[in-house]
Design a protein around this motif. Structure first.
Motif, PDB file in Angstrom:
ATOM      1  N   ALA A 187       0.705  -1.058   0.051  1.00  0.00           N
ATOM      2  CA  ALA A 187       0.088   0.097  -0.029  1.00  0.00           C
ATOM      3  C   ALA A 187       0.844   1.342   0.062  1.00  0.00           C
ATOM      4  O   ALA A 187       2.032   1.236  -0.018  1.00  0.00           O
ATOM      5  CB  ALA A 187      -0.716  -0.034   1.225  1.00  0.00           C
ATOM      6  N   GLY A 188       0.228   2.420   0.054  1.00  0.00           N
ATOM      7  CA  GLY A 188       0.945   3.584   0.345  1.00  0.00           C
ATOM      8  C   GLY A 188       1.173   4.413  -0.894  1.00  0.00           C
ATOM      9  O   GLY A 188       2.299   4.867  -1.217  1.00  0.00           O
ATOM     10  N   LYS A 189       0.075   4.886  -1.733  1.00  0.00           N
ATOM     11  CA  LYS A 189       0.296   5.323  -3.166  1.00  0.00           C
ATOM     12  C   LYS A 189       0.557   6.825  -2.785  1.00  0.00           C
ATOM     13  O   LYS A 189       0.631   7.404  -1.799  1.00  0.00           O
ATOM     14  CB  LYS A 189      -1.164   5.343  -3.752  1.00  0.00           C
ATOM     15  N   ARG A 190       1.327   7.217  -3.732  1.00  0.00           N
ATOM     16  CA  ARG A 190       1.842   8.886  -3.632  1.00  0.00           C
ATOM     17  C   ARG A 190       0.971   9.795  -4.370  1.00  0.00           C
ATOM     18  O   ARG A 190       0.399   9.311  -5.460  1.00  0.00           O
ATOM     19  CB  ARG A 190       3.285   8.595  -4.232  1.00  0.00           C
ATOM     20  N   THR A 191       0.563  10.750  -3.989  1.00  0.00           N
ATOM     21  CA  THR A 191      -0.075  11.860  -4.526  1.00  0.00           C
ATOM     22  C   THR A 191       0.843  13.049  -4.652  1.00  0.00           C
ATOM     23  O   THR A 191       1.626  13.352  -3.671  1.00  0.00           O
ATOM     24  CB  THR A 191      -1.528  12.225  -3.681  1.00  0.00           C
ATOM     25  N   LYS A 192       0.594  13.823  -5.500  1.00  0.00           N
ATOM     26  CA  LYS A 192       1.359  15.038  -5.762  1.00  0.00           C
ATOM     27  C   LYS A 192       1.265  16.010  -4.874  1.00  0.00           C
ATOM     28  O   LYS A 192       1.988  16.655  -4.302  1.00  0.00           O
ATOM     29  CB  LYS A 192       1.169  15.500  -7.092  1.00  0.00           C
ATOM     30  N   GLU A 193      -0.105  16.487  -4.191  1.00  0.00           N
ATOM     31  CA  GLU A 193      -0.485  17.427  -3.476  1.00  0.00           C
ATOM     32  C   GLU A 193      -0.210  16.881  -1.985  1.00  0.00           C
ATOM     33  O   GLU A 193      -0.059  17.719  -1.037  1.00  0.00           O
ATOM     34  CB  GLU A 193      -1.786  17.987  -3.887  1.00  0.00           C
ATOM     35  N   TYR A 194      -0.568  15.590  -1.766  1.00  0.00           N
ATOM     36  CA  TYR A 194      -1.011  15.081  -0.260  1.00  0.00           C
ATOM     37  C   TYR A 194      -0.054  14.270   0.307  1.00  0.00           C
ATOM     38  O   TYR A 194       0.077  13.650   1.464  1.00  0.00           O
ATOM     39  CB  TYR A 194      -2.307  14.516  -0.062  1.00  0.00           C
ATOM     40  N   GLY A 195       1.043  13.883  -0.546  1.00  0.00           N
ATOM     41  CA  GLY A 195       2.024  13.062  -0.118  1.00  0.00           C
ATOM     42  C   GLY A 195       1.523  11.567  -0.157  1.00  0.00           C
ATOM     43  O   GLY A 195       0.776  11.287  -1.024  1.00  0.00           O
ATOM     44  N   TYR A 196       2.002  10.729   0.731  1.00  0.00           N
ATOM     45  CA  TYR A 196       2.027   9.195   0.437  1.00  0.00           C
ATOM     46  C   TYR A 196       0.681   8.795   1.519  1.00  0.00           C
ATOM     47  O   TYR A 196       0.485   9.378   2.479  1.00  0.00           O
ATOM     48  CB  TYR A 196       3.096   8.386   1.117  1.00  0.00           C
ATOM     49  N   PHE A 197      -0.045   7.823   0.883  1.00  0.00           N
ATOM     50  CA  PHE A 197      -1.131   7.268   1.810  1.00  0.00           C
ATOM     51  C   PHE A 197      -0.302   6.283   2.642  1.00  0.00           C
ATOM     52  O   PHE A 197       0.761   6.182   2.684  1.00  0.00           O
ATOM     53  CB  PHE A 197      -2.014   6.451   1.087  1.00  0.00           C
ATOM     54  N   ASN A 198      -0.968   5.590   3.888  1.00  0.00           N
ATOM     55  CA  ASN A 198      -0.312   4.892   4.645  1.00  0.00           C
ATOM     56  C   ASN A 198      -1.089   3.310   4.591  1.00  0.00           C
ATOM     57  O   ASN A 198      -2.036   3.204   4.115  1.00  0.00           O
ATOM     58  CB  ASN A 198      -0.453   5.554   6.090  1.00  0.00           C
ATOM     59  N   GLY A 199      -0.232   2.439   5.236  1.00  0.00           N
ATOM     60  CA  GLY A 199      -1.114   1.085   5.171  1.00  0.00           C
ATOM     61  C   GLY A 199      -2.208   1.177   5.765  1.00  0.00           C
ATOM     62  O   GLY A 199      -3.183   0.609   5.324  1.00  0.00           O
ATOM     63  N   LEU A 200      -2.204   1.459   7.023  1.00  0.00           N
ATOM     64  CA  LEU A 200      -3.298   1.497   8.028  1.00  0.00           C
ATOM     65  C   LEU A 200      -3.259   2.793   8.804  1.00  0.00           C
ATOM     66  O   LEU A 200      -2.500   3.276   9.712  1.00  0.00           O
ATOM     67  CB  LEU A 200      -3.353   0.129   9.074  1.00  0.00           C
ATOM     68  N   THR A 201      -4.314   3.674   8.673  1.00  0.00           N
ATOM     69  CA  THR A 201      -4.703   4.835   9.246  1.00  0.00           C
ATOM     70  C   THR A 201      -5.682   4.745  10.395  1.00  0.00           C
ATOM     71  O   THR A 201      -6.834   4.347  10.051  1.00  0.00           O
ATOM     72  CB  THR A 201      -4.899   6.146   8.356  1.00  0.00           C
ATOM     73  N   LEU A 202      -5.331   4.866  11.454  1.00  0.00           N
ATOM     74  CA  LEU A 202      -6.549   4.777  12.758  1.00  0.00           C
ATOM     75  C   LEU A 202      -6.691   6.401  12.977  1.00  0.00           C
ATOM     76  O   LEU A 202      -5.986   6.834  13.663  1.00  0.00           O
ATOM     77  CB  LEU A 202      -6.054   3.908  13.752  1.00  0.00           C
ATOM     78  N   ALA A 203      -7.841   6.876  12.871  1.00  0.00           N
ATOM     79  CA  ALA A 203      -8.128   8.407  12.956  1.00  0.00           C
ATOM     80  C   ALA A 203      -9.416   8.471  13.886  1.00  0.00           C
ATOM     81  O   ALA A 203     -10.611   8.246  13.741  1.00  0.00           O
ATOM     82  CB  ALA A 203      -8.236   9.109  11.775  1.00  0.00           C
ATOM     83  N   GLY A 204      -9.073   9.046  15.263  1.00  0.00           N
ATOM     84  CA  GLY A 204     -10.036   9.205  16.083  1.00  0.00           C
ATOM     85  C   GLY A 204     -10.680   7.736  16.614  1.00  0.00           C
ATOM     86  O   GLY A 204     -11.745   7.601  16.968  1.00  0.00           O
ATOM     87  N   VAL A 205      -9.866   6.854  16.618  1.00  0.00           N
ATOM     88  CA  VAL A 205     -10.435   5.249  16.970  1.00  0.00           C
ATOM     89  C   VAL A 205     -10.465   5.134  18.211  1.00  0.00           C
ATOM     90  O   VAL A 205      -9.374   5.521  19.179  1.00  0.00           O
ATOM     91  CB  VAL A 205      -9.300   4.275  16.130  1.00  0.00           C
ATOM     92  N   GLY A 206     -11.624   4.451  18.803  1.00  0.00           N
ATOM     93  CA  GLY A 206     -11.649   4.562  20.338  1.00  0.00           C
ATOM     94  C   GLY A 206     -11.166   3.078  20.800  1.00  0.00           C
ATOM     95  O   GLY A 206     -11.043   2.054  20.113  1.00  0.00           O
ATOM     96  N   GLN A 207     -11.145   3.042  22.347  1.00  0.00           N
ATOM     97  CA  GLN A 207     -10.605   1.995  22.906  1.00  0.00           C
ATOM     98  C   GLN A 207     -11.290   0.698  22.741  1.00  0.00           C
ATOM     99  O   GLN A 207     -11.042  -0.444  23.158  1.00  0.00           O
ATOM    100  CB  GLN A 207     -10.115   2.368  24.334  1.00  0.00           C
ATOM    101  N   GLN A 208     -12.597   0.623  22.667  1.00  0.00           N
ATOM    102  CA  GLN A 208     -13.541  -0.505  22.226  1.00  0.00           C
ATOM    103  C   GLN A 208     -13.107  -1.124  20.972  1.00  0.00           C
ATOM    104  O   GLN A 208     -13.435  -2.588  20.797  1.00  0.00           O
ATOM    105  CB  GLN A 208     -15.083  -0.214  22.482  1.00  0.00           C
ATOM    106  N   THR A 209     -12.432  -0.513  20.072  1.00  0.00           N
ATOM    107  CA  THR A 209     -12.067  -1.214  18.830  1.00  0.00           C
ATOM    108  C   THR A 209     -10.977  -2.050  18.932  1.00  0.00           C
ATOM    109  O   THR A 209      -9.720  -1.675  19.740  1.00  0.00           O
ATOM    110  CB  THR A 209     -11.602  -0.144  17.829  1.00  0.00           C
TER     111      THR A 209
END
Length: 434
Positions: A187-209
C-alpha cells in the motif's frame, strides 16, 4: 534474500522468547506469528478479482472468502454501515485507480481473520511494488488534541461528502469494529499534493475497537498512522516500510505491546524514516493545549534494522534513529530491544532537559544494541546528561556494541526447547512477576 530472511526469523525468535515470556519460545506452543504472517508476499499469486467494490457502501455488506474483491478507486463505508469480511478473504487494491478503503466515522469493519486464515489486502499486479494501491482508513469519534476535537483526513480522497472523511469527537470508548489477523501489503500510493497514503490509518479510533495481529509490509508510506483517538494495539508487525513503521500524532492516547518493526536501509525512501515517530501536531496553531497531548505506552517491542554492512550504511546516511519524540509528547517503553540504528533515540530540540520533561519520557529494561549512540537531543552531539539519566541502574537499561550474531541465539539450534536467551538472563532478576 535467503540471508535476509534467516536474519529476520532470528529476530522473531528473539522477540517471542524473551519479551513475551513464552516458556517454549517461538517454536513452541504459542507462536503468534505463525502461520498468518508473510515475509515474501511478492511471490504469492492471489488470483484474479471476481467482484468489484467502488463508490459508497451504504448498507450492511459481507465479503466472502470464495470471491476475490477489487477496490476500484476510493471506496467508503458510510451511513452507520457495517462491512463484515470473512476469514481468508482477499481484497486487491486496483493499481490504475490506486484503490483504497475508508471506514467512515459511525460505520464499522468486522475483519476478524484467524491465524490459519488471515484476511489480506494486497496488490493485484504480477510484479508487486510498494505504493501499488492506497491503503485502509478507519475513522472514529474518539478525541483528538485539535480545537473542537474534530478534523478531516487530508489525503485527497475522492469522497462525495465531507462527512465521509471527518473524524474525532468526545467518545474515548468509540467502537469502529474488529481488525484481527489481517495483512496489508504494497500500500501507500503517492499523491502529488498530499504525499503518501499509509498502510493502516486509525483516526479518532476509540478503545473499544480491537486492533490485533496486523502485518503491514512493503508500504510506501507509514505502515501504521495513528491520529488522535484512544486505542490499544497488540501484536503488530511492520516490515520494510519506506517511511515510518509507527507514527503517532494529534494527541493519540495509545498502548502498544508485543509488536515488531523490521527496517531495511535499502527499502527506506528519501524522507527520514523511523520505527516510531511520536509527535503532538503538524501545526502548533491547530492544537488545543488544554487537551491531552500524544501519549504512548510501549512494552515488549522489537525494533530492528537489517543491514548487510551497518557501519557503511550509517556512514553514507542510510540509517536513522529508531525513535523520534516530539515536544509535548509523553513516551514510555519497557522490556524492549532497539538494534542497529543511528542513534537509538532522538528527542526534539524544543524539549528542555529537566526532571519534569524526563519524567514523561521513560526507557526502562530496554536493550540498546549496536546503535551509534543511544539517546540524544536533535542537533546536539553532547548527550552526557541523557546518558547519566537513562544509564542509572534504576532504569535497568542495557547497552551493547556486539554484533547481532552474538546478541541473539537461534533456538532451533538448541536441544532445549525452553532455552533462554542471554538477554533474558539480564532482565530475569527484575522480572520475577512476569
Amino acid at each position: 534474500m535467503k540471508k535476509i530472511t534467516q536474519i529476520t526469523l532470528l529476530f522473531l525468535l528473539v522477540y517471542s522468547n524473551v519479551f513475551a515470556q513464552q516458556e517454549k519460545g517461538i517454536i513452541g506452543y504459542d507462536n503468534w506469528l505463525n502461520p498468518w504472517t508473510e515475509f515474501t508476499p511478492n511471490k504469492i499469486d492471489y488470483g484474479k478479482p471476481t467482484q468489484i467494490l467502488s463508490g459508497n457502501i451504504t448498507r450492511d455488506t459481507k465479503l466472502y472468502k470464495g470471491d476475490i474483491y477489487m477496490l476500484l478507486g476510493d471506496v467508503f463505508v458510510t451511513d452507520s454501515t457495517t462491512l463484515t469480511i470473512e476469514p481468508g478473504t482477499i481484497i486487491i487494491g486496483d493499481f490504475a485507480t490506486k484503490g483504497s478503503l475508508t471506514i467512515s466515522n459511525g460505520s464499522k469493519i468486522i475483519a476478524n481473520g484467524t491465524h490459519t486464515d488471515p484476511i489480506v489486502f494486497t496488490s493485484g499486479r504480477s510484479l508487486k511494488k510498494p505504493g501499488d494501491w492506497g491503503g485502509l482508513f478507519i475513522l472514529g469519534d474518539a478525541p483528538t488534541n485539535k480545537f473542537g476535537n474534530e478534523d478531516a483526513l487530508n489525503y485527497g480522497l475522492e469522497s462525495t461528502t465531507s462527512k465521509s472523511i471527518n473524524y474525532g469527537g468526545n467518545n474515548i470508548d468509540s467502537y469502529s469494529g474488529i481488525l484481527k489477523h489481517v495483512r496489508i501489503e504494497f500500500a501507500g500510493k503517492r499523491t502529488k499534493e498530499y504525499g503518501y497514503f499509509n498502510g493502516l490509518t486509525l483516526a479518532g479510533v476509540g478503545q473499544q475497537t480491537i486492533i490485533e495481529n496486523i502485518m503491514v509490509s512493503y508500504c510506501e508510506g507509514n505502515s501504521f498512522n495513528i491520529l488522535g483517538g484512544n486505542v490499544n494495539l497488540e501484536k503488530l508487525v511492520s516490515y520494510k516500510s519506506s517511511i515510518n513503521d509507527y507514527k503517532f500524532n494529534s494527541g493519540a492516547q495509545c498502548k502498544i505491546s508485543n509488536s515488531l518493526a523490521i527496517r531495511s536501509p535499502y527499502a527506506s525512501g528519501s524522507e527520514v524514516s523511523r520505527c516510531i515517530n511520536a509527535i503532538a501536531y503538524d501545526k502548533k496553531e491547530d492544537v488545543d493545549f488544554s487537551k491531552k497531548q500524544t501519549s504512548i505506552k510501549a512494552e515488549n517491542l522489537t525494533l530492528v534494522n537489517i543491514s548487510d554492512d551497518l557501519n557503511y550504511d550509517i556512514k553514507i546516511g542510510l540509517v536513522n534513529e529508531a525513535i523520534y519524540i516530539g515536544e509535548h509528547v509523553s513516551f514510555t517503553i519497557d522490556k524492549s530491544v532497539i538494534s542497529g540504528f543511528n542513534p537509538a533515540v532522538i528527542l526534539d530540540n524544543k524539549i528542555k532537559i529537566n526532571s519534569e520533561n524526563l519524567e514523561k519520557i521513560d526507557f526502562t529494561r530496554t536493550y540498546f544494541n549496536n546503535c551509534k549512540g543511544n539517546i540524544y537531543i536533535k542537533n546536539n552531539s553532547n548527550n552526557e546528561d541523557l546518558e547519566n539519566w537513562y544509564g542509572n541502574r534504576a532504569f535497568n537499561n542495557v547497552y551493547s556494541k556486539g554484533p547481532d550474531s552474538e546478541t541473539f541465539i537461534d533456538l532451533k539450534n538448541s536441544k532445549r526447547p525452553d532455552f533462554r536467551l542471554r538477554i533474558n538472563r539480564i532482565f530475569a532478576s527484575n522480572d520475577d512477576n512476569d
